[in-house]
Design a protein around this motif. Sequence first.
Motif, PDB file in Angstrom:
ATOM      1  N   ASN A  99       4.895  -8.677  -5.235  1.00  0.00           N
ATOM      2  CA  ASN A  99       5.281  -8.790  -3.826  1.00  0.00           C
ATOM      3  C   ASN A  99       5.675  -7.417  -3.284  1.00  0.00           C
ATOM      4  O   ASN A  99       6.715  -7.231  -2.636  1.00  0.00           O
ATOM      5  CB  ASN A  99       6.429  -9.791  -3.643  1.00  0.00           C
ATOM      6  CG  ASN A  99       6.586 -10.211  -2.186  1.00  0.00           C
ATOM      7  OD1 ASN A  99       5.651 -10.147  -1.397  1.00  0.00           O
ATOM      8  ND2 ASN A  99       7.793 -10.636  -1.816  1.00  0.00           N
ATOM      9  N   ALA A 100       4.818  -6.434  -3.564  1.00  0.00           N
ATOM     10  CA  ALA A 100       5.048  -5.048  -3.170  1.00  0.00           C
ATOM     11  C   ALA A 100       3.700  -4.379  -2.928  1.00  0.00           C
ATOM     12  O   ALA A 100       2.684  -4.797  -3.506  1.00  0.00           O
ATOM     13  CB  ALA A 100       5.819  -4.301  -4.255  1.00  0.00           C
ATOM     14  N   PRO A 101       3.661  -3.328  -2.112  1.00  0.00           N
ATOM     15  CA  PRO A 101       2.388  -2.641  -1.892  1.00  0.00           C
ATOM     16  C   PRO A 101       1.934  -1.865  -3.126  1.00  0.00           C
ATOM     17  O   PRO A 101       2.756  -1.221  -3.789  1.00  0.00           O
ATOM     18  CB  PRO A 101       2.698  -1.687  -0.724  1.00  0.00           C
ATOM     19  CG  PRO A 101       4.166  -1.500  -0.761  1.00  0.00           C
ATOM     20  CD  PRO A 101       4.750  -2.778  -1.290  1.00  0.00           C
ATOM     21  N   VAL A 102       0.654  -1.940  -3.427  1.00  0.00           N
ATOM     22  CA  VAL A 102       0.086  -1.244  -4.580  1.00  0.00           C
ATOM     23  C   VAL A 102      -1.141  -0.463  -4.119  1.00  0.00           C
ATOM     24  O   VAL A 102      -2.058  -1.038  -3.522  1.00  0.00           O
ATOM     25  CB  VAL A 102      -0.311  -2.225  -5.703  1.00  0.00           C
ATOM     26  CG1 VAL A 102      -0.995  -1.483  -6.848  1.00  0.00           C
ATOM     27  CG2 VAL A 102       0.910  -2.974  -6.213  1.00  0.00           C
ATOM     28  N   THR A 103      -1.151   0.829  -4.392  1.00  0.00           N
ATOM     29  CA  THR A 103      -2.276   1.690  -4.050  1.00  0.00           C
ATOM     30  C   THR A 103      -3.092   1.987  -5.297  1.00  0.00           C
ATOM     31  O   THR A 103      -2.540   2.498  -6.280  1.00  0.00           O
ATOM     32  CB  THR A 103      -1.785   3.020  -3.452  1.00  0.00           C
ATOM     33  OG1 THR A 103      -1.035   2.762  -2.268  1.00  0.00           O
ATOM     34  CG2 THR A 103      -2.962   3.928  -3.112  1.00  0.00           C
ATOM     35  N   PRO A 104      -4.383   1.700  -5.312  1.00  0.00           N
ATOM     36  CA  PRO A 104      -5.204   2.075  -6.467  1.00  0.00           C
ATOM     37  C   PRO A 104      -5.483   3.573  -6.458  1.00  0.00           C
ATOM     38  O   PRO A 104      -5.645   4.186  -5.398  1.00  0.00           O
ATOM     39  CB  PRO A 104      -6.486   1.273  -6.270  1.00  0.00           C
ATOM     40  CG  PRO A 104      -6.575   1.070  -4.796  1.00  0.00           C
ATOM     41  CD  PRO A 104      -5.166   0.975  -4.294  1.00  0.00           C
ATOM     42  N   ALA A 105      -5.523   4.172  -7.636  1.00  0.00           N
ATOM     43  CA  ALA A 105      -5.838   5.596  -7.778  1.00  0.00           C
ATOM     44  C   ALA A 105      -6.708   5.764  -9.015  1.00  0.00           C
ATOM     45  O   ALA A 105      -6.695   4.928  -9.920  1.00  0.00           O
ATOM     46  CB  ALA A 105      -4.562   6.419  -7.894  1.00  0.00           C
ATOM     47  N   PHE A 106      -7.439   6.876  -9.052  1.00  0.00           N
ATOM     48  CA  PHE A 106      -8.460   7.051 -10.079  1.00  0.00           C
ATOM     49  C   PHE A 106      -8.357   8.448 -10.693  1.00  0.00           C
ATOM     50  O   PHE A 106      -8.305   9.439  -9.973  1.00  0.00           O
ATOM     51  CB  PHE A 106      -9.852   6.851  -9.481  1.00  0.00           C
ATOM     52  CG  PHE A 106     -10.011   5.526  -8.773  1.00  0.00           C
ATOM     53  CD1 PHE A 106     -10.415   4.392  -9.458  1.00  0.00           C
ATOM     54  CD2 PHE A 106      -9.719   5.408  -7.418  1.00  0.00           C
ATOM     55  CE1 PHE A 106     -10.540   3.182  -8.815  1.00  0.00           C
ATOM     56  CE2 PHE A 106      -9.846   4.195  -6.760  1.00  0.00           C
ATOM     57  CZ  PHE A 106     -10.259   3.075  -7.457  1.00  0.00           C
ATOM     58  N   LEU A 107      -8.359   8.486 -12.024  1.00  0.00           N
ATOM     59  CA  LEU A 107      -8.307   9.765 -12.727  1.00  0.00           C
ATOM     60  C   LEU A 107      -9.674  10.432 -12.813  1.00  0.00           C
ATOM     61  O   LEU A 107      -9.773  11.596 -13.192  1.00  0.00           O
ATOM     62  CB  LEU A 107      -7.742   9.548 -14.132  1.00  0.00           C
ATOM     63  CG  LEU A 107      -6.237   9.266 -14.171  1.00  0.00           C
ATOM     64  CD1 LEU A 107      -5.854   8.540 -15.452  1.00  0.00           C
ATOM     65  CD2 LEU A 107      -5.453  10.544 -14.028  1.00  0.00           C
ATOM     66  N   GLY A 108     -10.709   9.717 -12.484  1.00  0.00           N
ATOM     67  CA  GLY A 108     -12.051  10.276 -12.473  1.00  0.00           C
ATOM     68  C   GLY A 108     -12.897   9.565 -11.435  1.00  0.00           C
ATOM     69  O   GLY A 108     -12.569   8.457 -11.013  1.00  0.00           O
TER      70      GLY A 108
ATOM     71  N   PRO B 268      13.091  -4.643  -9.431  1.00  0.00           N
ATOM     72  CA  PRO B 268      12.385  -5.624  -8.593  1.00  0.00           C
ATOM     73  C   PRO B 268      12.549  -5.267  -7.117  1.00  0.00           C
ATOM     74  O   PRO B 268      13.552  -4.661  -6.724  1.00  0.00           O
ATOM     75  CB  PRO B 268      13.096  -6.941  -8.927  1.00  0.00           C
ATOM     76  CG  PRO B 268      13.786  -6.702 -10.225  1.00  0.00           C
ATOM     77  CD  PRO B 268      14.157  -5.256 -10.246  1.00  0.00           C
ATOM     78  N   GLY B 269      11.566  -5.627  -6.330  1.00  0.00           N
ATOM     79  CA  GLY B 269      11.658  -5.349  -4.904  1.00  0.00           C
ATOM     80  C   GLY B 269      10.374  -4.767  -4.350  1.00  0.00           C
ATOM     81  O   GLY B 269       9.357  -4.671  -5.059  1.00  0.00           O
ATOM     82  N   PRO B 270      10.406  -4.347  -3.095  1.00  0.00           N
ATOM     83  CA  PRO B 270       9.184  -3.930  -2.407  1.00  0.00           C
ATOM     84  C   PRO B 270       8.807  -2.457  -2.585  1.00  0.00           C
ATOM     85  O   PRO B 270       7.964  -1.950  -1.852  1.00  0.00           O
ATOM     86  CB  PRO B 270       9.516  -4.223  -0.947  1.00  0.00           C
ATOM     87  CG  PRO B 270      10.989  -3.977  -0.851  1.00  0.00           C
ATOM     88  CD  PRO B 270      11.553  -4.437  -2.176  1.00  0.00           C
ATOM     89  N   THR B 271       9.431  -1.769  -3.547  1.00  0.00           N
ATOM     90  CA  THR B 271       9.091  -0.355  -3.752  1.00  0.00           C
ATOM     91  C   THR B 271       7.607  -0.211  -4.078  1.00  0.00           C
ATOM     92  O   THR B 271       7.086  -0.916  -4.945  1.00  0.00           O
ATOM     93  CB  THR B 271       9.922   0.228  -4.912  1.00  0.00           C
ATOM     94  OG1 THR B 271      11.305   0.044  -4.630  1.00  0.00           O
ATOM     95  CG2 THR B 271       9.628   1.707  -5.085  1.00  0.00           C
ATOM     96  N   PRO B 272       6.897   0.723  -3.422  1.00  0.00           N
ATOM     97  CA  PRO B 272       5.452   0.873  -3.656  1.00  0.00           C
ATOM     98  C   PRO B 272       5.131   1.269  -5.095  1.00  0.00           C
ATOM     99  O   PRO B 272       5.944   1.859  -5.803  1.00  0.00           O
ATOM    100  CB  PRO B 272       5.049   1.981  -2.681  1.00  0.00           C
ATOM    101  CG  PRO B 272       6.106   1.990  -1.639  1.00  0.00           C
ATOM    102  CD  PRO B 272       7.370   1.609  -2.350  1.00  0.00           C
TER     103      PRO B 272
END
Length: 255
Positions: free
Chosen positions: A159-168, A126-130
């Motif tokens: 409650n943490a940063p999340v970056t979307p990424a795409f395999l295609g 748990p925590g703010p790790t991306p």
Amino acid sequence: MTTTLPRTAPPAPTLLALAHGTRDEEGIRVVRELTARVRRLRPGTRVELAWLGLVKPTVSEALARLPGPVVAVPLLLARGYHVRTDIPALLTGPDAARVRVAPALGPSPRLAEAAAAQLARAGRPPGPTPVVLAAAGSADPHARTDTLHSAHLLASHLNAPVTPAFLGGPGPDPATALATWRTRGHHDVAVASHLLAPGFFMNRLRELETRRLSEPLGPHEAVAELVWERYDAGCGGGERSGRRAAHHFCQTGGA
């Protein structure tokens, strides 16, 4: 004196889960396990599974042996080509009048709940790790918008940063998203698999250089409950229909 017998309510429409299709035996098993969990949540309503490709039964084969009204629930995490084009094309002809199509599963807070649980199982503390949310990807802008929304919902849940990424399709791929976080000093970034079941895309994710990769969402309880939420919405013909129409279709068996 005439006795009026109480009317027997017609059975609820069948829930027909529509899965993407895969050659991966573990992926097939996981989707069937999810369908079984969905069935256990409402044992009084018939639940069946059909596949959009590669696995039997097909949608047309399933409908041929299902009497009465049907609510088709796409087991898909975003509104892509399958949801907006393939499925409507499969549900034309004589079956069209008795089939309602529900919204796709995503985006939803319930998917964020399931993703968070899978991340915890993968060892993310748990925590703010991306986090990198890794989706299959699509050139369809609706699907990409849904994935961005899913990333936002997961960020709010964790409650943490999340970056979307795409395999295609366009957009950053998971490896690039991971590298970007590492250049900023984050070396323990977790990857959340925004996938329903194992298969081609999950195998690609396993090639990433990361310590914490979550398994697909699979038959998590929150996903099974979400399938029923979409079924209830689909009873009214989709997101644009009102609750009264949805209630009528479900309670009258489509009459």
